[in-house]
Write a protein that holds these residues in place. Sequence first.
Motif, PDB file in Angstrom:
ATOM      1  N   LYS A 225       0.682  -1.023   0.026  1.00 47.42           N
ATOM      2  CA  LYS A 225       0.305   0.239  -0.153  1.00 47.42           C
ATOM      3  C   LYS A 225       0.733   1.388   0.286  1.00 47.42           C
ATOM      4  CE  LYS A 225      -3.696   2.255   0.725  1.00 47.42           C
ATOM      5  NZ  LYS A 225      -4.231   3.022  -0.042  1.00 47.42           N
ATOM      6  N   VAL A 226       0.760   2.423  -0.972  1.00 45.57           N
ATOM      7  CA  VAL A 226       1.247   4.072  -0.891  1.00 45.57           C
ATOM      8  C   VAL A 226       0.079   4.545   0.408  1.00 45.57           C
ATOM      9  CG1 VAL A 226       2.159   5.456  -2.174  1.00 45.57           C
ATOM     10  CG2 VAL A 226       2.113   3.273  -3.480  1.00 45.57           C
ATOM     11  N   VAL A 227       0.991   4.593   1.155  1.00 50.06           N
ATOM     12  CA  VAL A 227       0.233   6.026   2.004  1.00 50.06           C
ATOM     13  C   VAL A 227       0.754   7.053   1.669  1.00 50.06           C
ATOM     14  CG1 VAL A 227      -0.874   5.430   4.333  1.00 50.06           C
ATOM     15  CG2 VAL A 227      -0.785   3.555   3.105  1.00 50.06           C
ATOM     16  N   VAL A 228       0.046   7.899   1.629  1.00 51.39           N
ATOM     17  CA  VAL A 228       0.721   9.380   1.660  1.00 51.39           C
ATOM     18  C   VAL A 228       0.077  10.276   2.768  1.00 51.39           C
ATOM     19  CG1 VAL A 228       0.086  12.025   0.522  1.00 51.39           C
ATOM     20  CG2 VAL A 228      -0.208   9.680  -0.847  1.00 51.39           C
ATOM     21  N   LEU A 233      -4.515   3.431   6.385  1.00 48.05           N
ATOM     22  CA  LEU A 233      -3.781   2.078   5.631  1.00 48.05           C
ATOM     23  C   LEU A 233      -5.009   1.422   6.477  1.00 48.05           C
ATOM     24  CD1 LEU A 233      -3.269  -0.642   4.565  1.00 48.05           C
ATOM     25  CD2 LEU A 233      -0.525  -0.741   6.018  1.00 48.05           C
ATOM     26  N   VAL A 234      -5.892   0.664   6.002  1.00 54.58           N
ATOM     27  CA  VAL A 234      -6.223  -0.010   6.722  1.00 54.58           C
ATOM     28  C   VAL A 234      -6.519  -1.359   6.397  1.00 54.58           C
ATOM     29  CG1 VAL A 234      -9.253  -0.468   7.019  1.00 54.58           C
ATOM     30  CG2 VAL A 234      -8.365   1.708   6.964  1.00 54.58           C
ATOM     31  N   ASN A 235      -6.961  -2.277   7.421  1.00 57.10           N
ATOM     32  CA  ASN A 235      -6.581  -4.026   6.824  1.00 57.10           C
ATOM     33  C   ASN A 235      -7.631  -4.357   6.588  1.00 57.10           C
ATOM     34  OD1 ASN A 235      -4.061  -6.062   6.648  1.00 57.10           O
ATOM     35  ND2 ASN A 235      -5.006  -6.353   8.781  1.00 57.10           N
ATOM     36  N   THR A 253     -10.095 -13.761   8.040  1.00 57.62           N
ATOM     37  CA  THR A 253      -9.913 -13.532   8.702  1.00 57.62           C
ATOM     38  C   THR A 253      -8.824 -12.553   9.060  1.00 57.62           C
ATOM     39  OG1 THR A 253      -7.919 -14.965   8.341  1.00 57.62           O
ATOM     40  CG2 THR A 253     -10.002 -15.708   8.966  1.00 57.62           C
ATOM     41  N   LEU A 254      -8.725 -11.056   7.835  1.00 60.04           N
ATOM     42  CA  LEU A 254      -7.652 -10.414   8.119  1.00 60.04           C
ATOM     43  C   LEU A 254      -7.890  -9.280   9.146  1.00 60.04           C
ATOM     44  CD1 LEU A 254      -7.571  -8.310   4.279  1.00 60.04           C
ATOM     45  CD2 LEU A 254      -5.946  -9.738   6.082  1.00 60.04           C
ATOM     46  N   ALA A 255      -7.300  -9.373  10.485  1.00 50.54           N
ATOM     47  CA  ALA A 255      -6.856  -8.551  11.781  1.00 50.54           C
ATOM     48  C   ALA A 255      -7.345  -7.402  11.332  1.00 50.54           C
ATOM     49  CB  ALA A 255      -5.842  -8.680  12.424  1.00 50.54           C
ATOM     50  N   PRO A 256      -8.416  -6.203  12.005  1.00 53.49           N
ATOM     51  CA  PRO A 256      -9.058  -4.838  11.786  1.00 53.49           C
ATOM     52  C   PRO A 256      -8.502  -3.784  12.226  1.00 53.49           C
ATOM     53  CG  PRO A 256     -10.228  -6.732  13.604  1.00 53.49           C
ATOM     54  CD  PRO A 256      -9.414  -7.601  12.989  1.00 53.49           C
ATOM     55  N   TYR A 257      -7.466  -3.509  11.739  1.00 55.19           N
ATOM     56  CA  TYR A 257      -6.719  -1.968  12.372  1.00 55.19           C
ATOM     57  C   TYR A 257      -6.323  -1.511  11.175  1.00 55.19           C
ATOM     58  CZ  TYR A 257      -2.800  -4.387  10.392  1.00 55.19           C
ATOM     59  OH  TYR A 257      -1.542  -4.677   9.402  1.00 55.19           O
ATOM     60  N   ALA A 258      -5.820  -0.328  11.899  1.00 59.09           N
ATOM     61  CA  ALA A 258      -5.520   0.921  10.969  1.00 59.09           C
ATOM     62  C   ALA A 258      -4.075   1.580  10.943  1.00 59.09           C
ATOM     63  CB  ALA A 258      -6.705   1.947  10.710  1.00 59.09           C
ATOM     64  N   VAL A 259      -3.503   2.329  10.297  1.00 64.56           N
ATOM     65  CA  VAL A 259      -2.106   2.622  10.126  1.00 64.56           C
ATOM     66  C   VAL A 259      -2.273   3.506   9.496  1.00 64.56           C
ATOM     67  CG1 VAL A 259       0.035   2.569  10.076  1.00 64.56           C
ATOM     68  CG2 VAL A 259      -1.197   0.165  10.731  1.00 64.56           C
ATOM     69  N   VAL A 286       3.489   7.221  12.970  1.00 64.93           N
ATOM     70  CA  VAL A 286       1.653   6.567  12.266  1.00 64.93           C
ATOM     71  C   VAL A 286       1.830   6.595  13.083  1.00 64.93           C
ATOM     72  CG1 VAL A 286       2.815   5.544  10.064  1.00 64.93           C
ATOM     73  CG2 VAL A 286       3.054   4.053  13.162  1.00 64.93           C
ATOM     74  N   THR A 287       0.095   6.482  13.585  1.00 60.95           N
ATOM     75  CA  THR A 287      -0.631   6.467  14.227  1.00 60.95           C
ATOM     76  C   THR A 287      -1.361   5.267  14.348  1.00 60.95           C
ATOM     77  OG1 THR A 287      -1.011   8.554  15.582  1.00 60.95           O
ATOM     78  CG2 THR A 287      -2.658   7.306  15.714  1.00 60.95           C
ATOM     79  N   THR A 288      -1.673   3.907  15.310  1.00 58.51           N
ATOM     80  CA  THR A 288      -1.674   2.740  14.924  1.00 58.51           C
ATOM     81  C   THR A 288      -3.660   2.525  15.208  1.00 58.51           C
ATOM     82  OG1 THR A 288      -0.898   1.208  16.713  1.00 58.51           O
ATOM     83  CG2 THR A 288      -0.344   1.448  14.720  1.00 58.51           C
ATOM     84  N   THR A 289      -4.385   2.355  15.428  1.00 57.78           N
ATOM     85  CA  THR A 289      -5.975   2.055  15.640  1.00 57.78           C
ATOM     86  C   THR A 289      -6.097   1.082  15.700  1.00 57.78           C
ATOM     87  OG1 THR A 289      -5.996   4.621  14.975  1.00 57.78           O
ATOM     88  CG2 THR A 289      -7.938   3.360  15.812  1.00 57.78           C
ATOM     89  N   LEU A 290      -6.890   0.096  16.770  1.00 57.27           N
ATOM     90  CA  LEU A 290      -7.279  -1.075  16.985  1.00 57.27           C
ATOM     91  C   LEU A 290      -8.462  -1.179  16.646  1.00 57.27           C
ATOM     92  CD1 LEU A 290      -4.632  -2.711  19.459  1.00 57.27           C
ATOM     93  CD2 LEU A 290      -4.899  -3.013  17.377  1.00 57.27           C
TER      94      LEU A 290
END
Length: 636
Positions: A225-228, A233-235, A253-259, A286-290
């Motif tokens: 994924k290219v992220v500006v 980025l959402v998994n 089964t992709l683990a839900p999270y966002a970066v 980055v900031t990760t969100t579960l």
Amino acid sequence: MSRPSDYVDASTPNGSGREPVSQPVLGPVGWIRWAWRQLTSMRTALLLLLLLAIVAIPGSLFPQRSSDPNGVTQYFRDNPDTAPFLDNLQLFDVYSSAWFSSIYILLFVSLIGCIIPRTRHHWQALRQRPPRTPVRLERLADFRERTGVAVDAGEAVQSARKLLTTSGYRTEIYTQTARGGQESVSVSAERGYLRETGNLVFHSAMVGVLLAVGVGGGLGYNGQKVVVEGQTLVNTLLDFNSFNPGRFFNTDTLAPYAVSLDSFEAVYETNNLDAYGQPIDYTANVTTTLPDGESAERTVKVNEPLDIAGTNIYLLGNGYAPTITVRDADDRVVFTDSVPFLPQDTNLTSLGVIKVPDGLDTQLGMTGFFYPTAMRLESGAYASSYPDLVYPVLTLNVFQGDLGINEGAPKSVYTLDADGMEQIAGGDSDTAAIELMPGQRSELPNGLGSITFENAAEPDAEVVDVTGDSAQPETGDDAAEDAGADTSGAPATEAPATDAPATGTPAPGEDATADATQAPANPHGGDGTAASGASSTAEGYSGAVKRFASFDVHHDPGQLWVLVFAVLVVAGLITSLLVPRRRVWVKVSSDGEGTVRIQYAGLARGEDPALGAAVAELDRKHARELGLPSDDGAVG
């Protein structure tokens, strides 16, 4: 002279010539047994291991669909004649090809076939008693003897057994009677079975590595994924630019999270002029969100991936993403986005494509180059002399017509098919190419509207209209050639390549000014050339252009097991190489004069240069235990 009548080559008495050699006939079971023995031999296992390494070489020479599907597409485009032939040989799917899988499976079976019988034999050997003491120990190479020793035979044997047991030997006491009726008592000891244990652990761990790699590849996935800066980025499957699941992976089964990419920092060398502009460090903040809403600020660096929810996120590449806004003739916004431009050289001269499919009287396509620190060459083309934002310039060629995106066929966002389109700015058109710096605006040809190069650091600042003010640079293929750029672009899902360190890049303002002419007017001051030793964050342009980061999301459930088995491979190999296999005997017999004779001998199972020293050390320790002089009566 004739040969004896019973000679194997002699003629038969009736003169019929040689008798035919009678060989056993192998039936189906016999042939299967023979094939199995050949397959499970150590020679075959080594041959298959070597063959596996050889056939893996094409996987590094040709792009693979599993890891670089866009590279395969580009290879077909560049080599339309040879690519289909190579594809028939499965050279773009080496690691899942029939021939690679066959060798892999045969190696797997061969290793198992080697391990099972050896394990059974080793287990039986561990349960057996040490062998009986040879009658004539003096025939062994490592032999020592003490005669006329005034000690009790039973005490001497028990003392020797205790010494050998504490040294890690398995011991057994035997009583023997010689031909002359002389009785002797001996201790038979052996050790070194750990050597074979290590050997079996080594081979078993090799099988474990193969299993872990296979299971991990089948149940894992890779996504790019290219992220500006400012984007997330959402998994999920739809958010990846490219996604390569394993054969047995379930996308549900992709683990839900966002970066979210908050900022991207690049540090370049500015003190050493011989390495000026070389990248020193890249950091993606980055900031990760579960799913439970928990957020955390993290960083991703080269070779320092982010570990989140069972996946590793690697930093693959980076570059610039100019923020472009297109308005129609009524000043309504019809397009605005931060468009990633792919780096073409070490100073981040970047190539990009902008497509405006809706909102105007006709569809627009623009190809352009972005120069973080622009300078003009003698040929008239621009080039970048430094990878950071010292004097950023964007040049655009404009085309109008059908973009070909309404036909339903997928199109790359990094390439523009200009066939059938009319060029209305740059190249051979009557209108000069558009040149913009952050915070500048220019009118589009034919009254279609305007285009603005937004200043990301000062979004509310006044925009300067530069329509018709810029001198037209050399653009198109000639400009790309002078700038060292690749005009072919890259497929939409390809992550931009990491900009490699420059070697011998001249300091901006030194070699650059020797063959550079005046660049466009700088509204923030300056003459278009950067001074030697300029800061990597030049005042006025720091953060003016957003950066992007290319991430690779990797999930491999077998990764930990591969590490465990790899450690066992090394441990087993070291054990099998360092632990000696040896047998030692101590025999005590009466010499008929009220004293006893004590004999020491050793035998190695393989190479053991320390065996002689071990027998001598046993002799000395035993003598001390019995209260004898360490060298009294000892002979080799």
